[in-house]
Enzyme design. Structure first.
Site, short mmCIF file in Angstrom:
data_model
loop_
_atom_site.label_atom_id
_atom_site.label_comp_id
_atom_site.label_asym_id
_atom_site.label_seq_id
_atom_site.Cartn_x
_atom_site.Cartn_y
_atom_site.Cartn_z
N GLU A 269 0.80 -1.22 0.00
CA GLU A 269 0.00 0.00 0.00
C GLU A 269 0.84 1.27 0.00
O GLU A 269 0.41 2.30 -0.48
CB GLU A 269 -0.92 0.03 1.23
CG GLU A 269 -2.03 -0.99 1.18
CD GLU A 269 -3.02 -0.82 2.31
OE1 GLU A 269 -2.73 -0.06 3.23
OE2 GLU A 269 -4.08 -1.45 2.26
N GLU B 24 -9.29 -1.16 -3.74
CA GLU B 24 -9.72 -1.57 -2.40
C GLU B 24 -10.44 -0.40 -1.78
O GLU B 24 -9.90 0.71 -1.69
CB GLU B 24 -8.54 -2.00 -1.53
CG GLU B 24 -8.96 -2.47 -0.14
CD GLU B 24 -7.80 -2.93 0.71
OE1 GLU B 24 -6.89 -3.58 0.16
OE2 GLU B 24 -7.79 -2.64 1.92
#
Length: 665
Positions: free
Chosen positions: A182, A257
């Site tokens: 991430e 996401e």
């Protein structure tokens, strides 16, 4: 002029103005000036981590019913995309998922449940798009470092092997693969992965980068080879906003996401708002929910963040939550490959609308009027905005001008009366001069469409909710088990798998074995110890018994535990009562997984390669430990007062467990 005439004219003007103001804004829906971006679908995410863990333990028909609500076309959420974790043996939010390569010379494409889940999704929807993303990697990939990109060839080969294994062993075509992690990305690795995919005969597998923020857009613009390697810019929790640099790349932009919100009605409102506004505000053509289904113990981090809830395989109970039907408003009336119209946007008094077409005359319009406080997502912070009731007229133009009638589906959250209605089929609307008008209240979702196949599917009500059984046993004697995990155990660090010891003719041929021998590469705070939890988080007074077997002669150690209060990404801080025995013949009782607070210690006589029976009895603050049915210690423990039962090891090492049994009050 006569005063009566003047007054009459004034009244007429006022009535005209009032009528005009009450008629609301008119919004054109047209393909006359061209189309917008191609729609790429709505998805759910299994993994990141272990979020579908309990689903596989449901008995039929309940397990198939849950899958129908998620994947079956024209039934429930009817998802277009399934994204799964490429297991890396590491804690990745709510647990660990096993790798297909625990070690560099090991390959096994039948571990875990993601293979099964992808096949079940494909069985229901043959056109579903499959995506894989590693959240973590086995330690050997990084050669001892907590970083997977120092040896990009090794990491790329590891990922490509998973994609090849999906096809070879399960006939699954993976369409996209994401880039870990991430917070950052590695340019060289992306290029190596693209090259290796091409050489492996997988040129159609697209790379989603960097499954984080928008930072990679700058690199794509400045590096032509990197730009050619990446098909999709994928971001996490963008707050419906994109950046100019991402738009300049002309790449597909996905919220790869999103959501991550408790699935009550406010969670459903969050999902309704971002499904529309990710495109209206951010030109994102796909939104993928973390997570797919809340099928993990609710007391773990982000409990009940799935599109629906299925966390009681022991009872068979599951709950079809509001996000399932909010998804249906788009997913049942569009398909990947449809195209957004350019005429999308915000409503005059708050809310948004999108319109899509298949290019063959079909049109779907999705409208949402979610208010601020009823559509808050867990992240990012939501800026203030106002939504009020309004009347909206939609004028169809271009190739849609000849449409005479549209199907209407409505969801009303109705927070005031607490009597919501979701995905209700309404009377079709007949168009007048190519237009239709809706009276939009606050916190509603409408779908207006030419598609006539929409359906609110249903199954008989599942059994009522029930707590985990107070008496529970597992001897792990499963021949050819369908999954590598034992029912209801939720690995928090390490990986515990069924094991058949062919060299042991005795009672312990079939056991449960911890198999990870090296700390994995992970972004989450893995503990130094391995642990799998099970049971009812509210358990207080209970007796736990388990046979244990250490396989490390010098420093082996195992434990059983009760009242374990933490798991997931905060597992390092877990407290409880932990009864450890070691291969050097000692024991220890600690109040924490890290072993810092020692309550008792001494000689146990335990050794490696010998089975030992451990027992814990907790009643109030008093806890008794027994070894081979002989009392070894008694302690007084101030807390925690409740928690799961657990088994585990002192470090990442091989160890076996058998004849697990709990008796709780």
């Amino acid at each position: 002029m006569d005063e009566r005439l003047s007054a009459g004219l004034l009244s007429a003007v006022l009535l005209f103005l009032l009528a005009e103001s009450s008629s609301g804004q008119t919004y054109p829906l047209s393909d006359g000036g061209g189309l917008g971006r191609q729609f790429d679908g709505i998805g759910g995410l299994s993994g990141g981590g272990a979020t579908s863990r309990l689903l596989v333990n449901y008995a039929e028909p309940y397990r198939s019913q849950i899958l129908d609500y998620l994947f079956k076309p024209n039934f429930g959420a009817s998802l277009h995309i399934l994204k799964v974790e490429i297991g890396g043996d590491a804690q990745t939010t709510d647990g660990t998922e096993p790798s297909h390569m625990h070690y560099d010379n090991d390959e096994n494409y039948f571990r875990g449940y993601e293979w099964w889940l992808m096949k079940e999704a494909k069985k229901r929807n043959p056109d579903i798009i499959l995506i894989g993303l590693p959240w973590a990697f086995p330690g050997w990939v990084g050669h001892g470092k907590n970083w997977p990109y120092d040896f990009p060839d090794i990491t790329a080969s590891y990922v490509v092997n998973w994609i090849l294994g999906a096809k070879k062993y399960h006939d699954l075509d993976i369409q996209y693969v994401g880039i870990w992690n991430e917070k950052t990305f590695d340019v060289q690795y992306i290029k190596v992965l693209r090259n290796m995919l091409d050489r492996a005969g997988l040129p159609a597998v697209g790379i989603i980068a960097a499954d984080g923020d928008w930072t990679i857009a700058n690199s794509l613009i400045s590096d032509p080879y990197l730009n050619d390697s990446v098909e999709v810019i994928g971001v996490h929790y963008p707050g419906t906003i994109t950046v100019d640099q991402a738009l300049k790349t002309q790449k597909k932009l996905w919220s790869s996401e999103d959501y991550s919100t408790f699935n009550d009605e406010v969670g459903g409102g969050c999902w309704a708002r971002i499904l529309n506004q990710n495109y209206v505000n951010g030109n994102m053509t796909s939104t993928i929910s973390w997570n797919l289904v809340a099928s993990y113990y609710e007391e773990l981090p982000f409990g009940r963040d799935g599109l629906m809830t299925a966390q009681e395989p022991w009872s068979g109970n599951y709950v079809v939550e509001s996000p399932i039907w909010i998804t249906a408003h788009t997913s049942q009336f569009t398909q990947p490959g449809w195209t957004y119209l350019q005429t999308v946007g915000h409503l005059e008094h708050g809310g948004s609308y999108v319109a899509l077409t298949d290019g063959k005359g079909n049109l779907t319009v999705v409208i949402e009027t979610m208010t601020h406080d009823h559509s808050v997502c867990i992240r990012p912070p939501l800026p203030p905005f106002n939504v009020t009731s309004q009347t909206a007229t939609f004028q169809l133009k271009g190739s849609f001008a000849s449409i005479q009638q549209l199907q209407v589906w409505r969801s009303q959250f109705d927070f005031r009366s607490q009597k919501p209605s979701f995905f209700q089929e309404m009377t079709p609307v007949k168009l007048v001069n190519g237009s239709f008008t809706l009276n939009l209240a606050e916190d509603e979702v409408y779908t207006v469409t030419t598609i006539t196949t929409g359906r609110k599917g249903s199954h008989p009500d599942p059994p009522p909710s029930a707590r985990f059984p107070k008496v529970y046993k597992d001897d792990f004697d499963a021949r050819n088990p369908p999954f590598s995990e034992a029912p209801n155990f939720a690995d928090q660090t390490g990986v515990f798998e069924y094991f058949m010891n062919l060299t042991d003719p005795g009672p312990h041929v079939f056991t449960f074995r911890q198999v990870v021998m090296e700390r994995p590469i992970t972004w989450a705070a893995d503990a130094d110890q391995t642990m799998s939890v099970i049971g009812d988080y509210q358990w207080q007074n209970l007796m736990l018994t388990c046979d244990v077997f250490m396989e490390n002669e010098k420093s082996g150690g195992v434990f059983i535990a009760v009242r374990v209060d933490k798991g997931g990404g905060v597992v390092r801080g877990a407290k409880g009562v932990f009864f450890w025995v070691f291969a050097d013949g000692t024991y220890k009782v600690t109040n924490d997984l890290a072993g810092q607070t020692v309550l008792a210690e001494g000689q146990s006589g335990t050794r490696a390669y010998a089975w030992t029976t451990l027992s814990l009895t907790a009643k109030g603050q008093k806890v008794i430990g027994m070894l081979d049915r002989n009392q070894l210690w008694t302690v007084v423990v101030p807390g925690p007062k409740n928690g799961w039962a657990a088994i585990g090891t002192h470090a990442f090492e091989l160890a076996q467990f058998d004849n697990f049994a709990v008796m709780a009050e």
